[in-house]
Motif scaffolding. Sequence first.
Motif, PDB file in Angstrom:
ATOM      1  N   SER A  32      41.514  41.910  50.766  1.00  0.00           N
ATOM      2  CA  SER A  32      42.766  42.416  50.196  1.00  0.00           C
ATOM      3  C   SER A  32      43.148  41.662  48.931  1.00  0.00           C
ATOM      4  N   GLY A  33      42.656  40.420  48.794  1.00  0.00           N
ATOM      5  CA  GLY A  33      42.895  39.671  47.562  1.00  0.00           C
ATOM      6  C   GLY A  33      42.270  40.331  46.354  1.00  0.00           C
ATOM      7  N   VAL A  34      41.180  41.082  46.576  1.00  0.00           N
ATOM      8  CA  VAL A  34      40.552  41.849  45.488  1.00  0.00           C
ATOM      9  C   VAL A  34      41.556  42.837  44.910  1.00  0.00           C
ATOM     10  N   TYR A  35      42.261  43.528  45.786  1.00  0.00           N
ATOM     11  CA  TYR A  35      43.153  44.596  45.341  1.00  0.00           C
ATOM     12  C   TYR A  35      44.424  44.054  44.696  1.00  0.00           C
ATOM     13  N   VAL A  36      44.998  43.020  45.303  1.00  0.00           N
ATOM     14  CA  VAL A  36      46.204  42.436  44.714  1.00  0.00           C
ATOM     15  C   VAL A  36      45.860  41.798  43.370  1.00  0.00           C
ATOM     16  N   GLY A  37      44.714  41.130  43.293  1.00  0.00           N
ATOM     17  CA  GLY A  37      44.288  40.524  42.034  1.00  0.00           C
ATOM     18  C   GLY A  37      44.020  41.560  40.955  1.00  0.00           C
ATOM     19  N   THR A  38      43.459  42.693  41.358  1.00  0.00           N
ATOM     20  CA  THR A  38      43.198  43.758  40.385  1.00  0.00           C
ATOM     21  C   THR A  38      44.494  44.317  39.827  1.00  0.00           C
ATOM     22  N   VAL A  39      45.505  44.498  40.689  1.00  0.00           N
ATOM     23  CA  VAL A  39      46.808  44.973  40.225  1.00  0.00           C
ATOM     24  C   VAL A  39      47.428  43.969  39.260  1.00  0.00           C
ATOM     25  N   ALA A  40      47.364  42.690  39.628  1.00  0.00           N
ATOM     26  CA  ALA A  40      47.942  41.656  38.765  1.00  0.00           C
ATOM     27  C   ALA A  40      47.200  41.587  37.432  1.00  0.00           C
ATOM     28  N   GLY A  41      45.864  41.658  37.503  1.00  0.00           N
ATOM     29  CA  GLY A  41      45.093  41.615  36.268  1.00  0.00           C
ATOM     30  C   GLY A  41      45.354  42.812  35.383  1.00  0.00           C
ATOM     31  N   GLY A  42      45.512  43.996  36.019  1.00  0.00           N
ATOM     32  CA  GLY A  42      45.759  45.199  35.231  1.00  0.00           C
ATOM     33  C   GLY A  42      47.185  45.311  34.746  1.00  0.00           C
ATOM     34  N   GLY A  43      48.139  45.118  35.649  1.00  0.00           N
ATOM     35  CA  GLY A  43      49.544  45.314  35.302  1.00  0.00           C
ATOM     36  C   GLY A  43      50.163  44.152  34.555  1.00  0.00           C
ATOM     37  N   LEU A  44      50.005  42.948  35.098  1.00  0.00           N
ATOM     38  CA  LEU A  44      50.645  41.786  34.483  1.00  0.00           C
ATOM     39  C   LEU A  44      50.015  41.448  33.136  1.00  0.00           C
ATOM     40  N   ALA A  45      48.680  41.544  33.048  1.00  0.00           N
ATOM     41  CA  ALA A  45      48.028  41.256  31.771  1.00  0.00           C
ATOM     42  C   ALA A  45      48.490  42.221  30.685  1.00  0.00           C
ATOM     43  N   ALA A  46      48.614  43.508  31.022  1.00  0.00           N
ATOM     44  CA  ALA A  46      49.070  44.489  30.037  1.00  0.00           C
ATOM     45  C   ALA A  46      50.529  44.250  29.649  1.00  0.00           C
ATOM     46  N   TRP A  47      51.343  43.878  30.630  1.00  0.00           N
ATOM     47  CA  TRP A  47      52.767  43.615  30.362  1.00  0.00           C
ATOM     48  C   TRP A  47      52.916  42.417  29.412  1.00  0.00           C
ATOM     49  N   ILE A  48      52.166  41.345  29.685  1.00  0.00           N
ATOM     50  CA  ILE A  48      52.197  40.172  28.801  1.00  0.00           C
ATOM     51  C   ILE A  48      51.679  40.540  27.419  1.00  0.00           C
ATOM     52  N   ALA A  49      50.617  41.357  27.383  1.00  0.00           N
ATOM     53  CA  ALA A  49      49.998  41.721  26.110  1.00  0.00           C
ATOM     54  C   ALA A  49      50.947  42.506  25.218  1.00  0.00           C
ATOM     55  N   GLU A  50      51.729  43.399  25.793  1.00  0.00           N
ATOM     56  CA  GLU A  50      52.661  44.195  24.987  1.00  0.00           C
ATOM     57  C   GLU A  50      53.784  43.350  24.407  1.00  0.00           C
ATOM     58  N   ARG A  51      54.124  42.277  25.084  1.00  0.00           N
ATOM     59  CA  ARG A  51      55.256  41.460  24.649  1.00  0.00           C
ATOM     60  C   ARG A  51      54.843  40.252  23.826  1.00  0.00           C
TER      61      ARG A  51
END
Length: 405
Positions: free
Chosen positions: A141-160
Amino acid sequence: MTEKRDGRWVAVALLWWVCFFNYADRQAIFSVFPLLSRDLHLGPYQLGFVGSAFMWMYAVTGPIAGRLCDRFSRKWIIVIALTLWSLVTGATAFVHTLTPLIVLRTLSGLGEAFYFPAALSLLADYHGPDTRSRALAFHQSGVYVGTVAGGGLAAWIAERSGWHQSFAFFGAGGLVLAVILALYLRQPHMRNTVKRMPETLNLEKQLFRLAQNQRAQLLVCIFIGANFVASCFLTWLPTFLYQRWHLNVASAGLQSTIYVQVASILGVLLGGVLADRMSRKRRGGRMRTQAIGLFVGAPFLLLFGGASALSLVIFALIGFGLAKGIYDSNIWASLYDTVSEEERGFAAGLMNSLGWIGGGLAPLYVAGLSKRLGMAHALGNTGWLYLLLGLLMALLASRFARFNQ
């Protein structure tokens, strides 16, 4: 035995976080593909090669990683690997051209390849047949939570703050975790470690035994296909949502991961419990569970390819994610049902390696087929492959049960 039982779930919890960063770091780059394309002037094939470079190095290193984790301390292999890929992730923040980006992605694949064989072998030593599927499923399950964080949080930081800061954030987090693991992770003391050592040194014998193991070979082939499908979506779904549905980078990065991965968390936990129950009643229960996941996932993938509304795309992604989780829950537990204890690390490393050779073709496959069919159909047509893999897994489960009666 008491030491193993007392620390077995602590080990799962600690390694869950390493698994989280393992996938957050690799997914972060895909969520910022649109920004990399703009800032570094990269086309689809160049972006595809960036994704493939990681996967191919990961594949090449897999057997070496598996062999080393059968010989040396798995705890320190995990700590060193986490430190290496976190440093590489942080260094990506300073990249401004294509060549160093490819070099760092390749080095990231080198570091991350050592994690899974060592972690899965360690968890398999802690957990016997009564809890193994649940332990590995929770870790998965860490694969899935990590994928969400990598996809969502990285993009959010990148836009700002710019895409460079995304990599600095995840790299720093991984280094902090490496210190925590060095202090608190324990490796179970196996009484047969010395007895196992001569066999782990004999590479030819290990290869020969796996070459004679047709069940393990078929599991590897199915894993190659399933990993190919997963890599198609991990690599290109953020870009597809950004281009086809005109979402911003942060929204595309989040929505490309959250539906599939949250559903996969439910699927992997469901699959772990179901497989432990089915395997107590009849041999091949773990493989039967995986076959169910593949059969359920196929129509959702085909629906994705023909969806004419974003709501249908989301529905298809949720269904695919649930089915993928059910299959994923027993990837390693099924393999461990077919190999001996002393072969676990090497078998997992080899399986992971071959799986990512297939995964490395996925970014280029989508980049090429999208020009003729469009990205939606390039991704959705993988449903036919899922259906074929389900048939193979059902056949394997049936043969495995009959052979072991």
